[in-house]
Scaffold this motif. Structure first.
Motif, mmCIF file in Angstrom:
data_model
loop_
_atom_site.group_PDB
_atom_site.id
_atom_site.type_symbol
_atom_site.label_atom_id
_atom_site.label_comp_id
_atom_site.label_asym_id
_atom_site.label_seq_id
_atom_site.Cartn_x
_atom_site.Cartn_y
_atom_site.Cartn_z
ATOM 1 N N ASP A 132 22.996 -17.821 -138.504
ATOM 2 C CA ASP A 132 23.297 -19.253 -138.515
ATOM 3 C C ASP A 132 21.956 -19.987 -138.628
ATOM 4 O O ASP A 132 21.063 -19.745 -137.799
ATOM 5 N N PRO A 133 21.802 -20.857 -139.630
ATOM 6 C CA PRO A 133 20.499 -21.523 -139.817
ATOM 7 C C PRO A 133 20.045 -22.308 -138.586
ATOM 8 O O PRO A 133 18.845 -22.454 -138.354
ATOM 9 N N ARG A 134 21.002 -22.783 -137.770
ATOM 10 C CA ARG A 134 20.604 -23.555 -136.574
ATOM 11 C C ARG A 134 19.953 -22.659 -135.522
ATOM 12 O O ARG A 134 19.326 -23.131 -134.589
ATOM 13 N N CYS A 135 20.140 -21.340 -135.662
ATOM 14 C CA CYS A 135 19.581 -20.393 -134.690
ATOM 15 C C CYS A 135 18.213 -19.874 -135.131
ATOM 16 O O CYS A 135 17.569 -19.114 -134.394
ATOM 17 N N GLU A 136 17.776 -20.256 -136.328
ATOM 18 C CA GLU A 136 16.635 -19.605 -136.965
ATOM 19 C C GLU A 136 15.376 -19.590 -136.100
ATOM 20 O O GLU A 136 14.635 -18.622 -136.085
ATOM 21 N N ASN A 137 15.113 -20.675 -135.379
ATOM 22 C CA ASN A 137 13.881 -20.721 -134.581
ATOM 23 C C ASN A 137 14.127 -20.530 -133.092
ATOM 24 O O ASN A 137 13.246 -20.789 -132.274
ATOM 25 N N CYS A 138 15.318 -20.084 -132.731
ATOM 26 C CA CYS A 138 15.643 -19.990 -131.304
ATOM 27 C C CYS A 138 15.156 -18.676 -130.692
ATOM 28 O O CYS A 138 15.471 -17.596 -131.190
ATOM 29 N N MET A 139 14.385 -18.783 -129.622
ATOM 30 C CA MET A 139 14.009 -17.599 -128.830
ATOM 31 C C MET A 139 14.270 -17.925 -127.351
ATOM 32 O O MET A 139 13.583 -17.450 -126.461
ATOM 33 N N ALA A 140 15.286 -18.746 -127.125
ATOM 34 C CA ALA A 140 15.539 -19.250 -125.769
ATOM 35 C C ALA A 140 16.162 -18.187 -124.879
ATOM 36 O O ALA A 140 16.874 -17.303 -125.365
ATOM 37 N N LEU B 198 9.861 -10.723 -122.113
ATOM 38 C CA LEU B 198 8.476 -11.144 -122.385
ATOM 39 C C LEU B 198 7.942 -10.410 -123.617
ATOM 40 O O LEU B 198 7.231 -10.999 -124.438
ATOM 41 N N ASP B 199 8.300 -9.131 -123.777
ATOM 42 C CA ASP B 199 7.949 -8.403 -125.016
ATOM 43 C C ASP B 199 8.528 -9.123 -126.223
ATOM 44 O O ASP B 199 7.893 -9.244 -127.267
ATOM 45 N N PHE B 200 9.765 -9.610 -126.065
ATOM 46 C CA PHE B 200 10.457 -10.315 -127.148
ATOM 47 C C PHE B 200 9.695 -11.601 -127.511
ATOM 48 O O PHE B 200 9.473 -11.906 -128.693
ATOM 49 N N LEU B 201 9.264 -12.349 -126.484
ATOM 50 C CA LEU B 201 8.511 -13.585 -126.771
ATOM 51 C C LEU B 201 7.213 -13.283 -127.523
ATOM 52 O O LEU B 201 6.765 -14.051 -128.357
ATOM 53 N N GLU B 202 6.607 -12.130 -127.205
ATOM 54 C CA GLU B 202 5.347 -11.746 -127.860
ATOM 55 C C GLU B 202 5.575 -11.114 -129.227
ATOM 56 O O GLU B 202 4.614 -10.781 -129.920
ATOM 57 N N GLY B 203 6.831 -10.825 -129.580
ATOM 58 C CA GLY B 203 7.112 -10.190 -130.878
ATOM 59 C C GLY B 203 6.966 -8.678 -130.852
ATOM 60 O O GLY B 203 6.929 -8.043 -131.899
ATOM 61 N N MET C 147 8.144 -18.163 -111.907
ATOM 62 C CA MET C 147 8.051 -19.149 -112.983
ATOM 63 C C MET C 147 8.881 -18.694 -114.180
ATOM 64 O O MET C 147 8.850 -17.522 -114.542
ATOM 65 N N MET C 148 9.615 -19.648 -114.766
ATOM 66 C CA MET C 148 10.356 -19.369 -116.006
ATOM 67 C C MET C 148 9.671 -20.119 -117.139
ATOM 68 O O MET C 148 9.169 -21.227 -116.934
ATOM 69 N N ILE C 149 9.644 -19.508 -118.317
ATOM 70 C CA ILE C 149 8.993 -20.136 -119.469
ATOM 71 C C ILE C 149 9.952 -20.095 -120.648
ATOM 72 O O ILE C 149 10.796 -19.206 -120.737
ATOM 73 N N SER C 150 9.791 -21.075 -121.542
ATOM 74 C CA SER C 150 10.671 -21.090 -122.706
ATOM 75 C C SER C 150 10.032 -21.859 -123.856
ATOM 76 O O SER C 150 9.431 -22.913 -123.634
ATOM 77 N N PRO C 151 10.140 -21.335 -125.085
ATOM 78 C CA PRO C 151 9.778 -22.188 -126.220
ATOM 79 C C PRO C 151 10.869 -23.230 -126.380
ATOM 80 O O PRO C 151 12.046 -22.927 -126.180
ATOM 81 N N ALA C 152 10.519 -24.461 -126.708
ATOM 82 C CA ALA C 152 11.523 -25.534 -126.823
ATOM 83 C C ALA C 152 12.488 -25.246 -127.964
ATOM 84 O O ALA C 152 12.092 -24.725 -129.002
ATOM 85 N N TYR C 153 13.746 -25.584 -127.753
ATOM 86 C CA TYR C 153 14.754 -25.431 -128.807
ATOM 87 C C TYR C 153 14.902 -26.765 -129.537
ATOM 88 O O TYR C 153 14.933 -27.821 -128.904
#
Ligand code: SF4
Ligand code: SF4
Length: 334
Positions: free
Chosen positions: A300-308, A244-249, A196-202
């Motif tokens: 880049d402000p467009r990247c600010e919330n990206c964790m894809a 996965l560590d990265f997704l958890e912070g 399974m692959m998981i991703s926060p939406a961009y």
């Protein structure tokens, strides 16, 4: 079946070759988009807003294969749009397999069961089925009733024929630790998909729904809570432990978008699958003419919330292969 040994070995030897050649930037997976048309219209989609004449276009087989050969990546993820609408998608897949590329065919599964006959199970081939949640949540996400049931039926039919099945799940602000667990428990334990692959939406600029994209802190809290209690280890997630560590912070990385580049009807997309600051004809030109240091969070402000994963999975893989401890972790899947 987790990632087949053959795939792990070939990708590992590819990475070693890049290191021996002292190549700093190289592709790991290409996101190939041979069309933008789709048979759904999800509110969070950033791909289907092109004008009609673009949506009608289909990438010729030779163009798709030529792009993958030029860049040399060992893995290809075919997305879109909905790739099964492409009349020669089976030819693109078989030509890539003939070149020993590992192919993930992404699909919303509406046409999957009907088109299974066009494909053959292979260690080089896996379906990547889009499932965002259990029935109600998924059908709401894709804005059509009955799609979840169709996807589950298609997965079961493909499993009976011996295909390798992976899934792709995107999470939004209306998800909680509990909805993440419900869908991953279902895919892992009931549907028994291979990975399974998981991703926060961009937050695509063009997506009609702009309210439900997760910020970085929300993403970290969501995955910390969802992974708690040993589930992360039990689920067959198709990601490196460091991602996965990265997704958890637990760790933070810079984006290395050149590792998972995107090739579409327009060419190689700068800088990544999610943003389009122009196109180049070749991957070489993309590498040489993109100011990679100007992209990523804090740049880049467009990247600010990206964790894809297209920005950060390759960073995690490179960090894994340069550390014995992380390589061992990845091998045992912790
Ligand atoms: S299935 Fe995928 S490509 Fe199609 S509309 Fe939904 S998000 Fe977009
Ligand atoms: S952080 Fe990287 S992957 Fe994410 S949008 Fe920016 S360039 Fe693309």
């Amino acid at each position: 079946m987790p990632v087949p040994v053959r795939q792990t070995a070939r990708v590992g030897s590819y990475l070693i070759r890049q290191r021996l050649a002292r190549r700093e930037k190289f592709p790991l997976v290409v996101e190939l988009e041979p069309l933008f048309a789709c048979n759904l219209a999800c509110a969070g989609c950033g791909k289907i807003q092109h004008p009609e004449h673009v949506l009608r276009r289909r990438m010729p087989v030779e163009q798709a294969i030529g792009a993958i050969e030029e860049c040399g990546a060992p893995m290809v993820s075919i997305a879109g749009g909905e790739p099964l609408i492409h009349p020669e998608i089976d030819v693109i897949v078989s030509e890539l397999i003939a070149r020993k590329k590992f192919v993930y065919l992404c699909t919303n599964a509406i046409l999957m069961e009907r088109k299974l006959d066009k494909f053959r199970p292979s260690p080089y081939f896996a379906w990547a089925v889009h499932i965002d949640g259990l029935r109600e949540r998924h059908d709401q996400s894709v804005e059509r009733e009955g799609v979840f049931d169709k996807a589950v039926a298609a997965v079961r039919a493909a499993q009976e024929r011996g295909f390798r099945i992976t899934t792709n799940t995107t999470f939004f602000t209306h998800d909680s630790a509990s909805t993440v667990r419900q869908v991953l428990d279902f895919l892992n334990d009931e549907l028994k998909v291979d990975q399974m692959m998981i991703s926060p939406a961009y937050a695509y600029e063009k997506a009609p729904d702009q309210e439900h994209f997760l910020g970085v802190e929300q993403t970290r809290r969501l995955f910390q809570a969802a992974f708690a209690g040993g589930r992360r280890r039990r689920w067959r997630l198709n990601h490196s432990p460091l991602f996965l560590d990265f997704l958890e912070g637990k760790v933070d990385f810079q984006c290395t978008a050149w590792g998972i580049p995107s090739y579409s009807l327009f060419g190689w997309q700068r800088p990544c699958y999610l943003m389009s600051d122009g196109y180049t004809e070749t991957y070489k030109e993309l590498l040489e003419t993109t100011d990679w240091d100007s992209y990523g969070r804090g740049r880049d402000p467009r990247c600010e919330n990206c964790m894809a994963h297209c920005g950060y999975e390759s960073t995690a893989v490179l960090a894994t292969t340069s550390s014995l401890k992380q390589s061992l972790r990845a091998l045992v899947g912790s």
